[in-house]
Design a protein around this motif. Structure first.
Motif: not given
Length: 127
Positions: A5-15
């Motif tokens: 299965s292909v793993t989805k990627t999530l980017v989180l940005l907060d200072d």
């Protein structure tokens, strides 16, 4: 037959690193690879080198406005679903309306169910 299965990627940005930790705790059950960043330039560096599916960014940050970050991120990752996160969402929307259909909006403090559902929907859209 390939059963990988292909793993989805999530980017989180907060200072705020504490906000990132809380978001990551909320989203660990989503079954995706999560990358967290406190600096927009670090997140953009990742986006230049690998595909991602969903990008969630705070709007109010000291180093770069979240909308500018998302504009640059969208140029690098046009297939990614973009999500804004802000404690001042109504005020931000009035000043900078978002018309791109790939954008979703969340408010701080967030509702856990709404956050998880929004991320799940975004991950599903990023097929």
């Amino acid at each position: 037959m390939n059963t990988q299965s292909v793993t989805k990627t999530l980017v989180l940005l907060d200072d705020d690193a504490n906000v990132l930790k809380a978001l990551q705790r909320e989203l660990t059950q989503q079954g995706c690879e999560i990358h967290t960043f406190t600096r927009p330039l670090d997140a953009l560096n990742l986006l230049q080198h690998r595909p991602v599916d969903v990008i969630l960014s705070d709007l109010c940050m000291p180093q770069m406005d979240g909308r500018e970050f998302l504009r640059q991120a969208a140029a690098l990752q046009p297939q990614a679903v973009l999500i804004t996160l802000s404690g001042y969402l109504e005020e931000e929307q009035a000043q900078h309306p978002v018309s791109d259909a790939s954008w979703r909006k969340l408010e701080k403090p967030w509702c856990s169910t709404e956050l998880r559902n929004t991320i799940a929907e975004a991950l599903a859209l990023s097929a």
